[in-house]
Design an enzyme around this catalytic site. Structure first.
Site, PDB file in Angstrom:
ATOM      1  N   GLY A 128       0.806  -1.214   0.000  1.00 34.12           N
ATOM      2  CA  GLY A 128       0.000   0.000   0.000  1.00 34.12           C
ATOM      3  C   GLY A 128       0.834   1.257   0.000  1.00 34.12           C
ATOM      4  N   ASN A 130       1.341   3.455  -2.294  1.00 35.41           N
ATOM      5  CA  ASN A 130       1.004   4.493  -3.263  1.00 35.41           C
ATOM      6  C   ASN A 130       0.283   5.694  -2.648  1.00 35.41           C
ATOM      7  OD1 ASN A 130      -1.150   2.200  -3.362  1.00 35.41           O
ATOM      8  ND2 ASN A 130      -2.259   4.044  -3.967  1.00 35.41           N
ATOM      9  N   SER A 131      -0.135   5.586  -1.376  1.00 30.05           N
ATOM     10  CA  SER A 131      -0.845   6.715  -0.765  1.00 30.05           C
ATOM     11  C   SER A 131      -0.695   6.673   0.748  1.00 30.05           C
ATOM     12  CB  SER A 131      -2.343   6.677  -1.139  1.00 30.05           C
ATOM     13  OG  SER A 131      -2.960   5.515  -0.610  1.00 30.05           O
ATOM     14  N   GLY A 132      -1.096   7.787   1.392  1.00 34.21           N
ATOM     15  CA  GLY A 132      -1.156   7.836   2.847  1.00 34.21           C
ATOM     16  C   GLY A 132       0.158   7.541   3.533  1.00 34.21           C
ATOM     17  N   ILE A 133       0.064   6.794   4.625  1.00 38.77           N
ATOM     18  CA  ILE A 133       1.237   6.457   5.420  1.00 38.77           C
ATOM     19  C   ILE A 133       2.262   5.693   4.585  1.00 38.77           C
ATOM     20  CG2 ILE A 133       2.039   5.119   7.409  1.00 38.77           C
ATOM     21  CD1 ILE A 133      -0.710   5.626   8.670  1.00 38.77           C
ATOM     22  N   GLY A 134       1.782   4.780   3.751  1.00 33.86           N
ATOM     23  CA  GLY A 134       2.690   3.984   2.924  1.00 33.86           C
ATOM     24  C   GLY A 134       3.505   4.832   1.974  1.00 33.86           C
ATOM     25  N   SER A 257      -2.962  -0.661  15.085  1.00 32.60           N
ATOM     26  CA  SER A 257      -3.736   0.465  15.590  1.00 32.60           C
ATOM     27  C   SER A 257      -4.080   0.239  17.050  1.00 32.60           C
ATOM     28  CB  SER A 257      -5.019   0.644  14.777  1.00 32.60           C
ATOM     29  OG  SER A 257      -5.884   1.577  15.390  1.00 32.60           O
ATOM     30  N   TYR A 290     -12.532  -4.236  11.632  1.00 33.48           N
ATOM     31  CA  TYR A 290     -11.216  -3.588  11.566  1.00 33.48           C
ATOM     32  C   TYR A 290     -10.455  -3.778  12.873  1.00 33.48           C
ATOM     33  CZ  TYR A 290      -7.789   0.216  11.211  1.00 33.48           C
ATOM     34  OH  TYR A 290      -6.629   0.952  11.195  1.00 33.48           O
TER      35      TYR A 290
END
Length: 354
Positions: A128, A130-134, A257, A290
């Site tokens: 992951g 490609n966006s956000g934290i990654g 989390s 989640y």
């Protein structure tokens, strides 16, 4: 000799200030030398103090050392798009620098923590990315020289992420590989493709996740949140375990989390109920799914560390920050609203990966 050496030199405000016509430069390995343009000569000793100096530490973030056609070392500032023959480290030479231990807190960015680190010998895989934290994680590692591989379901978005990173540094080594965590077959195909590259793996960041997803089953007949957030990563690590062991020292980082604290995996009788991980549509609640997946992340990380640490592979579960604003909540308007209201009080993306 000393009197003759300094005779005729203009007075300056500081003994370290160079007289007119002199310039301070450095060699490729960091030794400072002094050029006298009037007399066309160079020397190692400062023309006033007679001392030798050497640059301290590595180049600051965004700087790179190059050599021109005459063999002269110069420096490229990729952030401000300029070049100079002045070594930016010369402001902190071994004579005057005072090394103090750095202190980090919740406002520290990852780029600050890695400043001066050379990761050019490391291979890092991020799911992951490609966006956000990654994405911020991938960018930080790539800008410090690491070979970074983005394991993503959407290769189009991954290529756009690579372009953004390489706009900051054209020599960044970043590539994308197809990996769909919602498909066990797809994960196995990815691990085989990675092993076929015959490269080491020093850091595996299990980052990809979904949240507030409507109930649906994957092609494997499993609830999608559980499979994407946990089971796909579990299979990924198992498939790459031997590569990690051969690459030791290596590490696995599982992005979990604090929400794992708000659930459990036991039934009303206190026994572990694995059916809770893939509930029927009638008993499904996205946030609970989640939370359970994140609990599995933490348990998996602890057990993986117990098994692999004797072989030089460490494993840690990481909580990125409360109410971290990413696109993970995009499937539910109410959660998007909540994250938007909380955004001014949360960590920024560039600080979360620290």
């Amino acid at each position: 000799m000393a009197a003759l050496k300094y005779a005729g030199m203009d007075d300056t405000d500081s003994e370290d200030e160079l007289p007119p016509g002199w310039e301070e430069r450095s060699t490729k390995d960091g030794w400072v030398y002094f050029a006298n343009h009037d007399e066309m000569k160079t020397q190692w000793e400062h023309p006033k103090t007679g001392k030798k100096k050497r640059c301290a530490g590595d180049l600051p973030y965004g700087w790179e050392q190059e050599t021109d056609e005459k063999g002269q070392v110069f420096y490229v500032d990729h952030i401000n798009k300029r070049t100079t023959y002045f070594d930016p480290r010369q402001a902190f030479t071994v004579e005057d620098v005072v090394l103090k231990p750095k202190r980090y807190d919740g406002n520290t960015a990852a780029l600050e923590i890695l400043q001066g680190r050379d990761l050019s010998d490391k291979v890092i895989l991020i799911t992951g990315g490609n966006s956000g934290i990654g994405f911020e994680t991938a960018k930080t590692f790539a800008l410090h020289g690491a070979q970074v591989i983005l394991a993503c379901r959407n290769l189009s978005k991954a290529r756009k992420a690579i372009d953004l990173i390489q706009q900051e540094w054209h020599k960044a080594r970043v590539e994308a590989m197809m990996c769909d965590l919602a498909s066990l077959r797809g994960v196995r195909e990815f691990t085989e493709a990675f092993k076929a590259k015959s490269i080491p793996l020093h850091v595996l960041v299990c980052n990809a996740a979904v949240c507030t997803q409507p109930w649906r089953l994957t092609e494997d007949g499993l609830e999608s949140t559980f499979q994407i957030c946990h089971l796909g990563h579990f299979l990924l690590v198992q498939g790459l375990q031997e590569v990690l062991r051969r690459s030791a020292p290596a590490r696995v980082v599982v992005v979990s989390s604090e929400s794992h604290r708000f659930t459990d995996l036991v039934d009303s009788c206190g026994k572990v109920d694995l059916e809770l991980l893939s509930p029927a549509r009638s008993s499904y609640w996205s946030m609970l799914a989640y939370n359970r997946a994140k609990l599995c992340n933490v348990l998996f990380s602890a057990e993986l560390h117990r098994r692999l640490s004797p072989h030089g592979v460490s494993c840690n579960a990481v909580h990125p920050g409360n109410m971290m604003y990413t696109a993970i909540h995009r499937s539910w308007w109410l959660m998007t609203l909540l994250f938007t209201l909380a955004r001014p009080f949360t960590k920024s993306m560039v600080r979360v990966v620290s």
